[in-house]
Scaffold this motif. Structure first.
Motif, PDB file in Angstrom:
ATOM      1  N   ALA A 294      53.595  41.752  37.954  1.00 33.53           N
ATOM      2  CA  ALA A 294      52.888  40.753  37.159  1.00 33.53           C
ATOM      3  C   ALA A 294      53.122  39.374  37.768  1.00 33.53           C
ATOM      4  O   ALA A 294      54.251  39.051  38.167  1.00 33.53           O
ATOM      5  N   ASN A 295      52.098  38.575  37.853  1.00 36.71           N
ATOM      6  CA  ASN A 295      52.213  37.221  38.379  1.00 36.71           C
ATOM      7  C   ASN A 295      52.624  36.267  37.270  1.00 36.71           C
ATOM      8  O   ASN A 295      51.838  35.944  36.384  1.00 36.71           O
ATOM      9  N   THR A 296      53.868  35.814  37.307  1.00 35.06           N
ATOM     10  CA  THR A 296      54.360  34.856  36.319  1.00 35.06           C
ATOM     11  C   THR A 296      54.597  33.482  36.932  1.00 35.06           C
ATOM     12  O   THR A 296      55.279  32.641  36.351  1.00 35.06           O
ATOM     13  N   THR A 297      54.043  33.236  38.126  1.00 36.80           N
ATOM     14  CA  THR A 297      54.147  31.932  38.775  1.00 36.80           C
ATOM     15  C   THR A 297      52.902  31.102  38.451  1.00 36.80           C
ATOM     16  O   THR A 297      51.961  31.580  37.809  1.00 36.80           O
ATOM     17  N   THR A 298      52.884  29.869  38.955  1.00 33.33           N
ATOM     18  CA  THR A 298      51.716  29.007  38.765  1.00 33.33           C
ATOM     19  C   THR A 298      50.665  29.202  39.857  1.00 33.33           C
ATOM     20  O   THR A 298      49.610  28.559  39.805  1.00 33.33           O
ATOM     21  N   ALA A 299      50.938  30.066  40.827  1.00 36.33           N
ATOM     22  CA  ALA A 299      49.943  30.375  41.858  1.00 36.33           C
ATOM     23  C   ALA A 299      48.825  31.197  41.221  1.00 36.33           C
ATOM     24  O   ALA A 299      49.079  32.208  40.578  1.00 36.33           O
ATOM     25  N   LEU A 300      47.587  30.760  41.396  1.00 38.46           N
ATOM     26  CA  LEU A 300      46.453  31.422  40.744  1.00 38.46           C
ATOM     27  C   LEU A 300      46.034  32.658  41.530  1.00 38.46           C
ATOM     28  O   LEU A 300      45.372  32.561  42.563  1.00 38.46           O
ATOM     29  N   CYS A 301      46.444  33.824  41.053  1.00 40.45           N
ATOM     30  CA  CYS A 301      46.029  35.088  41.642  1.00 40.45           C
ATOM     31  C   CYS A 301      46.308  36.182  40.630  1.00 40.45           C
ATOM     32  O   CYS A 301      47.080  35.988  39.690  1.00 40.45           O
ATOM     33  N   SER A 302      45.666  37.334  40.805  1.00 35.11           N
ATOM     34  CA  SER A 302      45.780  38.396  39.810  1.00 35.11           C
ATOM     35  C   SER A 302      46.430  39.648  40.389  1.00 35.11           C
ATOM     36  O   SER A 302      46.337  39.924  41.587  1.00 35.11           O
ATOM     37  N   SER A 303      47.084  40.402  39.491  1.00 34.57           N
ATOM     38  CA  SER A 303      47.738  41.662  39.858  1.00 34.57           C
ATOM     39  C   SER A 303      47.605  42.612  38.682  1.00 34.57           C
ATOM     40  O   SER A 303      47.180  42.217  37.593  1.00 34.57           O
ATOM     41  N   ASP A 304      47.997  43.872  38.875  1.00 35.59           N
ATOM     42  CA  ASP A 304      47.743  44.861  37.822  1.00 35.59           C
ATOM     43  C   ASP A 304      48.787  44.880  36.713  1.00 35.59           C
ATOM     44  O   ASP A 304      48.590  45.520  35.678  1.00 35.59           O
ATOM     45  N   GLY A 305      49.921  44.212  36.895  1.00 32.74           N
ATOM     46  CA  GLY A 305      50.937  44.140  35.855  1.00 32.74           C
ATOM     47  C   GLY A 305      51.667  45.437  35.583  1.00 32.74           C
ATOM     48  O   GLY A 305      52.424  45.544  34.611  1.00 32.74           O
ATOM     49  N   GLU A 306      51.477  46.446  36.444  1.00 29.98           N
ATOM     50  CA  GLU A 306      52.099  47.756  36.232  1.00 29.98           C
ATOM     51  C   GLU A 306      53.546  47.791  36.741  1.00 29.98           C
ATOM     52  O   GLU A 306      53.965  46.947  37.527  1.00 29.98           O
ATOM     53  N   ALA A 307      54.284  48.802  36.306  1.00 27.72           N
ATOM     54  CA  ALA A 307      55.660  48.997  36.742  1.00 27.72           C
ATOM     55  C   ALA A 307      55.683  49.738  38.081  1.00 27.72           C
ATOM     56  O   ALA A 307      54.921  50.685  38.291  1.00 27.72           O
ATOM     57  N   TYR A 308      56.556  49.288  38.962  1.00 24.20           N
ATOM     58  CA  TYR A 308      56.714  49.919  40.280  1.00 24.20           C
ATOM     59  C   TYR A 308      58.193  49.953  40.651  1.00 24.20           C
ATOM     60  O   TYR A 308      59.024  49.262  40.051  1.00 24.20           O
ATOM     61  N   GLU A 309      58.485  50.722  41.663  1.00 22.30           N
ATOM     62  CA  GLU A 309      59.830  50.791  42.206  1.00 22.30           C
ATOM     63  C   GLU A 309      59.825  50.187  43.606  1.00 22.30           C
ATOM     64  O   GLU A 309      59.041  50.602  44.464  1.00 22.30           O
ATOM     65  N   LEU A 310      60.683  49.209  43.813  1.00 20.22           N
ATOM     66  CA  LEU A 310      60.867  48.636  45.142  1.00 20.22           C
ATOM     67  C   LEU A 310      62.105  49.252  45.768  1.00 20.22           C
ATOM     68  O   LEU A 310      63.164  49.328  45.133  1.00 20.22           O
ATOM     69  N   ARG A 311      61.976  49.669  47.007  1.00 21.34           N
ATOM     70  CA  ARG A 311      63.092  50.281  47.730  1.00 21.34           C
ATOM     71  C   ARG A 311      63.639  49.321  48.782  1.00 21.34           C
ATOM     72  O   ARG A 311      62.908  48.499  49.336  1.00 21.34           O
ATOM     73  N   GLY A 312      64.911  49.459  49.059  1.00 20.14           N
ATOM     74  CA  GLY A 312      65.534  48.630  50.074  1.00 20.14           C
ATOM     75  C   GLY A 312      66.845  49.226  50.532  1.00 20.14           C
ATOM     76  O   GLY A 312      67.199  50.360  50.191  1.00 20.14           O
ATOM     77  N   ARG A 313      67.579  48.437  51.289  1.00 23.71           N
ATOM     78  CA  ARG A 313      68.868  48.873  51.815  1.00 23.71           C
ATOM     79  C   ARG A 313      69.850  47.711  51.737  1.00 23.71           C
ATOM     80  O   ARG A 313      69.542  46.596  52.164  1.00 23.71           O
ATOM     81  N   LEU A 314      71.024  47.966  51.168  1.00 23.83           N
ATOM     82  CA  LEU A 314      72.110  47.001  51.225  1.00 23.83           C
ATOM     83  C   LEU A 314      72.888  47.231  52.512  1.00 23.83           C
ATOM     84  O   LEU A 314      73.297  48.361  52.806  1.00 23.83           O
ATOM     85  N   VAL A 315      73.074  46.177  53.283  1.00 26.19           N
ATOM     86  CA  VAL A 315      73.818  46.256  54.535  1.00 26.19           C
ATOM     87  C   VAL A 315      74.921  45.208  54.469  1.00 26.19           C
ATOM     88  O   VAL A 315      74.655  44.019  54.248  1.00 26.19           O
ATOM     89  N   GLY A 316      76.157  45.638  54.637  1.00 28.09           N
ATOM     90  CA  GLY A 316      77.252  44.683  54.556  1.00 28.09           C
ATOM     91  C   GLY A 316      78.590  45.326  54.816  1.00 28.09           C
ATOM     92  O   GLY A 316      78.677  46.525  55.134  1.00 28.09           O
TER      93      GLY A 316
END
Length: 378
Positions: free
Chosen positions: A69-91
């Motif tokens: 969901a776009n909660t910034t002041t930048a004017l653009c649209s998105s679907d507002g749906e739930a997703y999973e973001l994947r990544g890797r912690l390196v340290g």
């Protein structure tokens, strides 16, 4: 979708006009800041952290639940749906186990057309940014943005840069609270560590996302920007984005960055080894068309709100960047007028992909010197 893409296509040339006051000549000497990047005490602290960290580096796969969901002041649209973001912690392994009482997490935000691999190119250890930082005691989250690699999005028009910044904000908040999970160890994976402070590093469009998040949500302790589009874009960069938009009009929701592999390499690199260029080209990702069509709004809003950034800022440029002109010290200070500390550095001979270029080691040294003076904001 089509009216939005047509509007973006018609307005993309305005990027140059909107950003032109920020253009300044590249700094004369490679790696020489107009303002001291870090006090000697900070450098000593960084060196000590590196000694303590040694080579006991580990990595863990992680996942974050977010709303597109776009909660910034930048004017653009998105679907507002739930997703999973994947990544890797390196340290350092101790940090990944949650044993560190103070834990800075560097969140690494990639550009259009690249991916998390940009920061963690394990097949080329000499330019593996995340692992080199880990050897100096730093912990990084290498994240695939929505629509890239391990964070898939079926419809590339369903997101936009404002939503990408909002999702980055959610990830940062989850890091502070420890509300994310390991995905590489089953039920016995343990609890992931929580961050005491976060520094966001962004490259290209990822720098726009990072800058927008820092300005709108004020929850980071530092901001590292590489090849940021809020500097003056080149004519070549504007032409490439216009071509991307044209392909989005009749495509499947995704568009390649650069019409050919050769153009992709020429946009990113000026001094990287041939092996690195081949590895990067093999991992080239198409860009979600929602990100492409919202680029003008995202860059414009990030530029207008930059004065709201209070955290320290490090702006890094390559003197041979094919996409943006280097952002000099005076322009950076003007752009981030409320930041407690602003440092701009330009590296001679380097293109856009600073962590992968021939002077990657000097880039990392500049970042580590900056990080040595970053403290928790609370």
């Amino acid at each position: 979708m089509r009216p939005r893409l047509v509007s973006a296509l018609a307005g993309i040339a305005g990027l140059a006009l909107a950003a032109s006051p920020l253009a300044v000549p590249a700094q004369a000497a490679e790696g020489q800041p107009a303002r001291t990047a870090a006090a000697p005490a900070g450098k000593q602290a960084g060196e000590q952290a590196g000694k303590q960290a040694g080579r006991r580096v580990g990595s863990r796969e992680v996942a974050f639940e977010v709303s597109n969901a776009n909660t910034t002041t930048a004017l653009c649209s998105s679907d507002g749906e739930a997703y999973e973001l994947r990544g890797r912690l390196v340290g350092p392994r101790r940090a990944l186990s949650g044993a560190s009482p103070v834990l800075r997490v560097n969140v690494l935000v990639h550009d259009a057309g690249t991916g998390a691999w940009f920061w963690n190119l394990r097949q080329a250890p000499g330019v593996d940014y995340a692992r080199h930082l880990a050897r100096r005691g730093e912990t990084s989250l290498v994240l695939d943005r929505l629509g890239y690699d391990r964070s898939p999005l079926a419809d590339g028009t369903a997101t936009c840069l404002g939503a990408q910044a909002s999702m980055l904000h959610q990830v940062i908040q989850h890091l502070y609270a420890g509300l994310y999970r390991f995905t590489d160890g089953g039920a016995g994976a343990g609890r992931p560590p929580h961050a005491t402070h976060v520094v966001v590093h962004g490259h290209g469009t990822g720098a726009t996302v990072a800058q927008l998040e820092a300005a709108e949500f004020d929850d980071v302790a530092g901001l590292v920007l590489m090849s940021a589009p809020t500097a003056t874009p080149t004519t070549e960069a504007l032409a490439v984005v216009t071509e991307q938009l044209g392909r989005c009009l009749g495509g499947d929701g995704y568009s390649a960055y650069g019409a050919t592999a050769a153009e992709y390499r020429s946009l990113l690199f000026a001094s990287a080894s041939e092996r690195v260029r081949r590895l990067a080209t093999a991992r080239r990702n198409p860009t979600p068309c929602g990100d492409v069509s919202s680029l003008l709004a995202g860059v414009g809003t990030a530029t207008l709100t930059a004065r709201a950034v209070e955290a320290p800022v490090l702006a890094l440029s390559g003197a041979r960047d094919a996409r943006v002109r280097p952002l000099g010290q005076s322009a950076a200070e003007s752009l981030f007028a409320r930041s407690e500390r602003v440092t701009a550095r330009t590296f001679a001979g380097a293109g856009s992909a600073l962590p992968l270029e021939a002077r990657a080691g000097r880039v990392r040294s500049a970042v580590l010197a900056f990080l040595a003076d970053v403290r928790p904001s609370l």
